[in-house]
Scaffold this motif. Sequence first.
Motif, PDB file in Angstrom:
ATOM      1  N   THR A   3       0.922  -0.988   0.135  1.00 52.47           N
ATOM      2  CA  THR A   3      -0.062   0.044  -0.200  1.00 52.47           C
ATOM      3  C   THR A   3       0.811   1.401  -0.051  1.00 52.47           C
ATOM      4  O   THR A   3       0.452   2.212  -0.733  1.00 52.47           O
ATOM      5  N   ASN A 332     -12.046   4.767   3.848  1.00 50.49           N
ATOM      6  CA  ASN A 332     -10.906   3.461   4.263  1.00 50.49           C
ATOM      7  C   ASN A 332     -11.874   2.332   4.786  1.00 50.49           C
ATOM      8  O   ASN A 332     -11.250   1.526   5.611  1.00 50.49           O
ATOM      9  N   GLY A 334     -13.385   0.648   2.209  1.00 47.87           N
ATOM     10  CA  GLY A 334     -13.460  -0.041   0.993  1.00 47.87           C
ATOM     11  C   GLY A 334     -14.281   0.511  -0.028  1.00 47.87           C
ATOM     12  O   GLY A 334     -14.809   1.521   0.317  1.00 47.87           O
ATOM     13  N   CYS A 359     -14.265  -8.783  -3.770  1.00 45.33           N
ATOM     14  CA  CYS A 359     -13.921  -8.111  -2.567  1.00 45.33           C
ATOM     15  C   CYS A 359     -13.659  -9.223  -1.414  1.00 45.33           C
ATOM     16  O   CYS A 359     -12.754  -8.990  -0.643  1.00 45.33           O
ATOM     17  N   GLU A 362     -10.635 -11.043  -1.857  1.00 46.22           N
ATOM     18  CA  GLU A 362      -9.184 -10.481  -1.645  1.00 46.22           C
ATOM     19  C   GLU A 362      -9.276  -9.723  -0.333  1.00 46.22           C
ATOM     20  O   GLU A 362      -8.153  -9.000   0.070  1.00 46.22           O
ATOM     21  N   VAL A 364     -11.117  -7.690   0.983  1.00 48.31           N
ATOM     22  CA  VAL A 364     -11.258  -6.078   0.883  1.00 48.31           C
ATOM     23  C   VAL A 364     -12.939  -5.633   1.292  1.00 48.31           C
ATOM     24  O   VAL A 364     -13.797  -6.315   0.723  1.00 48.31           O
ATOM     25  N   GLU A 413      -6.215   4.004   2.055  1.00 44.39           N
ATOM     26  CA  GLU A 413      -5.995   2.418   1.923  1.00 44.39           C
ATOM     27  C   GLU A 413      -6.919   2.046   0.762  1.00 44.39           C
ATOM     28  O   GLU A 413      -6.773   0.968   0.398  1.00 44.39           O
ATOM     29  N   ASP A 414      -7.976   2.754   0.679  1.00 42.91           N
ATOM     30  CA  ASP A 414      -8.900   2.262  -0.421  1.00 42.91           C
ATOM     31  C   ASP A 414      -8.514   2.122  -1.894  1.00 42.91           C
ATOM     32  O   ASP A 414      -8.842   1.037  -2.420  1.00 42.91           O
ATOM     33  N   GLY A 417      -6.751  -1.212  -2.247  1.00 43.57           N
ATOM     34  CA  GLY A 417      -7.803  -2.139  -2.075  1.00 43.57           C
ATOM     35  C   GLY A 417      -8.397  -2.585  -3.373  1.00 43.57           C
ATOM     36  O   GLY A 417      -8.542  -3.419  -3.769  1.00 43.57           O
ATOM     37  N   LEU A 418      -8.765  -1.283  -3.935  1.00 44.37           N
ATOM     38  CA  LEU A 418      -9.799  -1.704  -5.142  1.00 44.37           C
ATOM     39  C   LEU A 418      -8.768  -2.005  -6.234  1.00 44.37           C
ATOM     40  O   LEU A 418      -9.258  -3.010  -7.104  1.00 44.37           O
ATOM     41  N   LYS A 420      -6.386  -4.231  -6.064  1.00 42.61           N
ATOM     42  CA  LYS A 420      -6.064  -5.681  -5.669  1.00 42.61           C
ATOM     43  C   LYS A 420      -7.399  -6.332  -6.433  1.00 42.61           C
ATOM     44  O   LYS A 420      -7.202  -7.449  -6.906  1.00 42.61           O
ATOM     45  N   VAL A 421      -8.565  -5.843  -6.140  1.00 41.66           N
ATOM     46  CA  VAL A 421      -9.875  -6.298  -6.498  1.00 41.66           C
ATOM     47  C   VAL A 421      -9.640  -6.351  -8.176  1.00 41.66           C
ATOM     48  O   VAL A 421     -10.360  -7.377  -8.680  1.00 41.66           O
TER      49      VAL A 421
END
Length: 433
Positions: A3, A332, A334, A359, A362, A364, A413-414, A417-418, A420-421
């Motif tokens: 991240t 944060n 998601g 999600c 992963e 998330v 963080e968001d 995370g997205l 990765k998805v």
Amino acid sequence: MDTAGFNKELLSFLQASTTPYHATAEMAHRLDKAGFTALDERDSWTLEAGKKYYVTRHDSAIIAFTTGKGDFASHGLRMVGAHTDSPCLKVKPNPELNSKHYFQLGVEVYGGALLNPWFDRDLSIAGRVTWQNPKGEIQNSLIDFTKAVATVPSLAIHLDREANKKRSINPQKDIPPVLCRLKGGEDKPDFRHLLATELEKQGEKPASVLDYEMFFYDTQAPATIGLTDEFIVSARLDNLLSCFTGIEALIAASDSDYPCLLICNDHEEVGSQSATGASGPFLRQTLERICETSEELTRTMQRSVMISTDNAHAVHPNFSDRHDGNHGPVINEGPVIKINANQRYATSSETSALIRQLCEQEGVPVQTFVARTDMGCGSTIGPLTASEMGVRTLDIGLPTFGMHSIRELAGSEDAAGLSKVLVRYFQLKNLLP
């Protein structure tokens, strides 16, 4: 990429992407480094299985895609969409103003900008210049003045005692930026001459500047803030946050066996009705070249999904009543699935289920946004793409404060995370029934 590394690259991308033209150029640069082959719409294309390509249109929109095993009709396309433009101040064609010995530039408001935050900021100018070389040939170049060259000063409260209660902004007379003071009988500068000087600094030799599309922007650098570095703040998070998230995911998944595509349109903030907008033909014309026949294109679309990624409104702690009580996205926590009964968003139960599953896989978290029933909501390129291509579409976005302000805020963080998805999505063998 972890991240912290993702956010470092994100901040670099935001800093470089001062206009849609610069954002498109930066994405093309990243694709070049990742081994994508640049295509020209004016040439004949010969595409190969297992390869990765990109094409730009009019310098402000881009489509990048991978061919996978090349069987589009059997596997469909895993598509992600975003947009390169953001609300701002655009320089007028004949902008020079001399008011009370100050040189100013006349501007138009591009898109639905929040105007109050534009006052008292350190502004620069960037965009595309179309010029003529000594041979009489027309060329395009990108320009960025980089340093702060202007500001829009506020009127002192002593001259408007009601400023904090009912000051309104007249976009014609209140927001022309101030660039310098004119001394004595000094003539106001010619803006095209200033652009020619910037071109010369870049090693060009313009005989004349014919025209331009130039925009003011805030020079304050993007940053990570908060007691625990939980926020990203920057200009143009709507929607460069999605552009970066999509491009990084596509690059990370570019060895997928299955065809993938990212489109970043221009002009979403002004209705998408253009050659580079989502209501224009860019996506369809590109897909017609990827698929050999109209039947193959139709079959491909019916096995495809489009994820339209555009920022979502986080519930504001000072204005929580502006959200439906059960649908207040939190920063944060998601990405946010965006739903509207009147198809302002194109999400269906199928596409919503798909992203929820991804999600979960992963790890998330995922949230849902529905506007208050007594309030309207915005829209995205999602419904436009769905109606144009007949593809099943999801609208999703990252929760944001201050959308359409000169400086917006999202979670640190968001975005990672997205991304990765989206990598998992690009690698899916089967999309929907």
